[in-house]
Scaffold this active site. Structure first.
Site, PDB file in Angstrom:
ATOM      1  N   ASP A  49      16.593 -36.697   3.666  1.00 23.04           N
ATOM      2  CA  ASP A  49      16.550 -37.861   4.542  1.00 23.04           C
ATOM      3  C   ASP A  49      17.274 -37.540   5.846  1.00 23.04           C
ATOM      4  O   ASP A  49      18.477 -37.288   5.867  1.00 23.04           O
ATOM      5  CB  ASP A  49      17.264 -39.044   3.859  1.00 23.04           C
ATOM      6  N   TYR A  54      20.327 -38.464  13.936  1.00 27.85           N
ATOM      7  CA  TYR A  54      21.312 -37.611  13.257  1.00 27.85           C
ATOM      8  C   TYR A  54      21.291 -36.224  13.897  1.00 27.85           C
ATOM      9  O   TYR A  54      20.235 -35.766  14.328  1.00 27.85           O
ATOM     10  CB  TYR A  54      20.997 -37.437  11.763  1.00 27.85           C
ATOM     11  N   LYS A  84      13.270 -40.738  10.943  1.00 23.55           N
ATOM     12  CA  LYS A  84      13.236 -42.137  11.417  1.00 23.55           C
ATOM     13  C   LYS A  84      13.107 -42.236  12.929  1.00 23.55           C
ATOM     14  O   LYS A  84      13.719 -41.445  13.665  1.00 23.55           O
ATOM     15  CB  LYS A  84      14.529 -42.867  10.973  1.00 23.55           C
ATOM     16  N   HIS A 117      13.952 -47.028  12.207  1.00 24.37           N
ATOM     17  CA  HIS A 117      15.357 -46.925  11.780  1.00 24.37           C
ATOM     18  C   HIS A 117      16.041 -48.300  11.693  1.00 24.37           C
ATOM     19  O   HIS A 117      16.758 -48.588  10.744  1.00 24.37           O
ATOM     20  CB  HIS A 117      16.120 -46.014  12.746  1.00 24.37           C
TER      21      HIS A 117
HETATM   22  N1  LIG Z   1      18.828 -45.948   7.360  1.00 25.97           N
HETATM   23  C1  LIG Z   1      20.081 -46.085   7.719  1.00 25.97           C
HETATM   24  O1  LIG Z   1      20.426 -46.882   8.610  1.00 25.97           O
HETATM   25  C2  LIG Z   1      21.135 -45.312   7.019  1.00 25.97           C
HETATM   26  C3  LIG Z   1      20.757 -44.223   6.250  1.00 25.97           C
HETATM   27  N2  LIG Z   1      21.687 -43.464   5.600  1.00 25.97           N
HETATM   28  C4  LIG Z   1      21.191 -42.289   4.815  1.00 25.97           C
HETATM   29  O2  LIG Z   1      21.715 -42.350   3.493  1.00 25.97           O
HETATM   30  C5  LIG Z   1      22.439 -41.154   3.216  1.00 25.97           C
HETATM   31  C6  LIG Z   1      23.526 -41.431   2.206  1.00 25.97           C
HETATM   32  O3  LIG Z   1      24.425 -42.414   2.648  1.00 25.97           O
HETATM   33  P1  LIG Z   1      25.891 -42.112   3.153  1.00 25.97           P
HETATM   34  O4  LIG Z   1      26.262 -43.237   4.047  1.00 25.97           O
HETATM   35  O5  LIG Z   1      25.954 -40.723   3.635  1.00 25.97           O
HETATM   36  O6  LIG Z   1      26.813 -42.297   1.899  1.00 25.97           O
HETATM   37  P2  LIG Z   1      26.909 -41.942   0.354  1.00 25.97           P
HETATM   38  O7  LIG Z   1      27.121 -43.238  -0.334  1.00 25.97           O
HETATM   39  O8  LIG Z   1      25.819 -41.042  -0.083  1.00 25.97           O
HETATM   40  O9  LIG Z   1      28.303 -41.174   0.328  1.00 25.97           O
HETATM   41  C7  LIG Z   1      28.484 -39.934   0.933  1.00 25.97           C
HETATM   42  C8  LIG Z   1      29.964 -39.603   0.901  1.00 25.97           C
HETATM   43  O10 LIG Z   1      30.425 -39.565  -0.447  1.00 25.97           O
HETATM   44  C9  LIG Z   1      30.949 -38.270  -0.749  1.00 25.97           C
HETATM   45  N3  LIG Z   1      30.443 -37.912  -2.084  1.00 25.97           N
HETATM   46  C10 LIG Z   1      29.220 -37.392  -2.388  1.00 25.97           C
HETATM   47  N4  LIG Z   1      29.106 -37.203  -3.712  1.00 25.97           N
HETATM   48  C11 LIG Z   1      30.276 -37.592  -4.270  1.00 25.97           C
HETATM   49  C12 LIG Z   1      30.760 -37.628  -5.597  1.00 25.97           C
HETATM   50  N5  LIG Z   1      30.014 -37.192  -6.612  1.00 25.97           N
HETATM   51  N6  LIG Z   1      32.024 -38.075  -5.787  1.00 25.97           N
HETATM   52  C13 LIG Z   1      32.800 -38.505  -4.759  1.00 25.97           C
HETATM   53  N7  LIG Z   1      32.384 -38.492  -3.464  1.00 25.97           N
HETATM   54  C14 LIG Z   1      31.126 -38.047  -3.224  1.00 25.97           C
HETATM   55  C15 LIG Z   1      30.427 -37.344   0.319  1.00 25.97           C
HETATM   56  O11 LIG Z   1      31.366 -36.320   0.572  1.00 25.97           O
HETATM   57  P3  LIG Z   1      31.025 -34.764   0.339  1.00 25.97           P
HETATM   58  O12 LIG Z   1      29.912 -34.407   1.259  1.00 25.97           O
HETATM   59  O13 LIG Z   1      32.295 -34.094   0.676  1.00 25.97           O
HETATM   60  O14 LIG Z   1      30.643 -34.626  -1.115  1.00 25.97           O
HETATM   61  C16 LIG Z   1      30.278 -38.277   1.525  1.00 25.97           C
HETATM   62  O15 LIG Z   1      31.504 -38.381   2.231  1.00 25.97           O
HETATM   63  C17 LIG Z   1      22.920 -40.717   4.603  1.00 25.97           C
HETATM   64  O16 LIG Z   1      23.406 -39.403   4.618  1.00 25.97           O
HETATM   65  C18 LIG Z   1      21.665 -40.960   5.411  1.00 25.97           C
HETATM   66  O17 LIG Z   1      20.739 -39.920   5.181  1.00 25.97           O
HETATM   67  C19 LIG Z   1      23.017 -43.807   5.627  1.00 25.97           C
HETATM   68  C20 LIG Z   1      23.456 -44.878   6.374  1.00 25.97           C
HETATM   69  C21 LIG Z   1      22.549 -45.702   7.147  1.00 25.97           C
HETATM   70  O1  LIG Z   2      24.342 -44.758  16.595  1.00 22.32           O
HETATM   71  C1  LIG Z   2      23.838 -44.788  15.535  1.00 22.32           C
HETATM   72  C2  LIG Z   2      24.424 -44.228  14.340  1.00 22.32           C
HETATM   73  O2  LIG Z   2      23.973 -42.938  14.204  1.00 22.32           O
HETATM   74  C3  LIG Z   2      24.128 -45.033  13.081  1.00 22.32           C
HETATM   75  O3  LIG Z   2      23.562 -46.243  13.356  1.00 22.32           O
HETATM   76  C4  LIG Z   2      23.229 -44.351  12.144  1.00 22.32           C
HETATM   77  O4  LIG Z   2      23.589 -42.999  12.078  1.00 22.32           O
HETATM   78  C5  LIG Z   2      23.304 -44.982  10.774  1.00 22.32           C
HETATM   79  O5  LIG Z   2      24.622 -45.194  10.412  1.00 22.32           O
HETATM   80  C6  LIG Z   2      22.606 -44.110   9.776  1.00 22.32           C
HETATM   81  O6  LIG Z   2      23.280 -43.334   9.117  1.00 22.32           O
HETATM   82  O7  LIG Z   2      21.396 -44.164   9.704  1.00 22.32           O
END
Ligand SMILES: NC(=O)C1=CN([C@@H]2O[C@H](COP(=O)(O)OP(=O)(O)OC[C@H]3O[C@@H](n4cnc5c(N)ncnc54)[C@H](OP(=O)(O)O)[C@@H]3O)[C@@H](O)[C@H]2O)C=CC1
Ligand SMILES: O=C[C@H](O)[C@@H](O)[C@@H](O)[C@H](O)C(=O)O
Length: 315
Positions: A49, A54, A84, A117
């Site tokens: 994703d 990003y 996105k 997005h």
């Molecule tokens: N459409 C949108 O607007 C959005 C989309 N997204 C998408 O969703 C994805 C996932 O969401 P995200 O917000 O990153 O958060 P997550 O809920 O996936 O959490 C990620 C964090 O948790 C840590 N982590 C991962 N695995 C473990 C584990 N087993 N135990 C403890 N900690 C852990 C990671 O650290 P480490 O890497 O050190 O393991 C990282 O800091 C994003 O990367 C993005 O691709 C996210 C936000 C908004």
């Molecule tokens: O300015 C925008 C930021 O990147 C934020 O809105 C996104 O990255 C979002 O949190 C996501 O993870 O999809």
């Protein structure tokens, strides 16, 4: 890996996707992101994703080239790639060019899923936060969705969908869409369960993808309320699993697929081990009763402007 079938996409989507919106400070270099994503392919991830906004699109493209070169995958078709449309391109005539720009970054001829997005338009590149309210506009859903449909008919993407859409925004979209959205990617985890949106999407045949299923533990926009939740930790201990695995398994058992990010070799493997065990009824009930608190809010990230407050209130 288990897969889900989608309403407007011939290719099934692997249930777990690797998130790439890394912001754990300090930000990783492009080279580190590339080698980490290559590790993820080696570990068995087949769904990735990303997003135009990003910094990972290019690194993901390079990791795919390398994975093909090393023979870890035989064909690009073995992967499911989601990207996105960023809000600065959210206008009818900019959608196809924006998709092509993402394809160039990814070095791909097509993506598997292209999502809007966010349900808004931003007229200029964001220079700093909070965002000045003069550059934020409501989304022209009809025009932008026509652009998304064109991306699909041109073969730039196999499927199309949305992200951060409320029931209200989805109703609006469904009333004009020739092709209904396959996906609505939203925040979902045991502390933000999205019951109403899940019921709505199920009734309309829209698949929910959960983002931040671990509550974005340790990132700039999240916290540890999921991975340090007492109820989840107690369940995890009794089952010999980790708290994170219990959270991911719970999301999966709700019929939702998920994208979770880990750039750590052990944790990325840990997060895939959720398919050969299950939660019992009592454990699910305890989780369903957890107090609810969202992590991601537009107003807190971008500024307390009416349009963000309104979008937050709808979600
Ligand atoms: N459409 C949108 O607007 C959005 C989309 N997204 C998408 O969703 C994805 C996932 O969401 P995200 O917000 O990153 O958060 P997550 O809920 O996936 O959490 C990620 C964090 O948790 C840590 N982590 C991962 N695995 C473990 C584990 N087993 N135990 C403890 N900690 C852990 C990671 O650290 P480490 O890497 O050190 O393991 C990282 O800091 C994003 O990367 C993005 O691709 C996210 C936000 C908004
Ligand atoms: O300015 C925008 C930021 O990147 C934020 O809105 C996104 O990255 C979002 O949190 C996501 O993870 O999809």
């Amino acid at each position: 890996m288990q897969e889900v079938s989608l309403n407007n996409c011939d290719k099934a989507m692997p249930v777990i996707g690797m998130g790439t919106a890394s912001s754990s400070p300090p930000a990783e270099s492009a080279e580190t992101v590339k080698s980490t994503l290559l590790e993820a392919i080696k570990a068995g991830y087949r769904h990735f994703d990303t997003a135009f906004i990003y910094p990972s699109e290019k690194s993901l493209g390079e990791a795919i080239v390398e994975a093909l070169h090393l023979g870890i995958i035989k064909s690009r078709d073995e992967l499911f790639i989601t990207t996105k449309l960023w809000s600065t391109f959210a206008e009818r005539d900019q959608v196809v060019p924006a998709c092509k720009l993402s394809l160039r970054n990814l070095q791909l001829e097509y993506v598997d899923m292209y999502l809007i997005h966010m349900p808004l338009r931003i007229s200029e590149t964001i220079q700093k936060l909070p965002v000045p309210k003069e550059i934020i506009y409501p989304l022209d859903i009809k025009g932008v969705w026509e652009g998304m449909e064109e991306c699909k008919s041109l073969g730039l993407t196999k499927g199309i969908g949305v992200s951060n859409f409320s029931c209200k925004k989805l109703e609006e979209l469904l009333s004009i869409a020739k092709i209904p959205p396959a996906i609505n990617q939203v925040e979902m985890n045991p502390m933000w369960q999205q019951k109403q949106l899940r019921e709505f999407c199920k009734a309309k045949g829209i698949q929910i993808t959960a983002y931040s299923p671990l509550g974005s533990n340790n990132t700039l926009w999240g916290d540890n309320r999921v991975v340090e939740c007492d109820v989840l930790t107690e369940i995890a201990k009794s089952k010999g699993k980790t708290t994170a695995q219990v959270a991911l398994r719970w999301v999966y058992e709700q019929g939702v697929n998920l994208v979770t990010k880990s750039f750590n070799k052990e944790r990325m493997k840990e997060n895939l081990q959720i398919f050969d065990w299950s939660l019992c009824e009592e454990e699910s009930k305890k989780i369903s009763e957890l107090p609810q608190r969202r992590g991601f809010s537009m107003a807190s990230l971008y500024g307390p402007h009416d349009i963000f407050l309104q979008l937050d209130a709808e979600m």
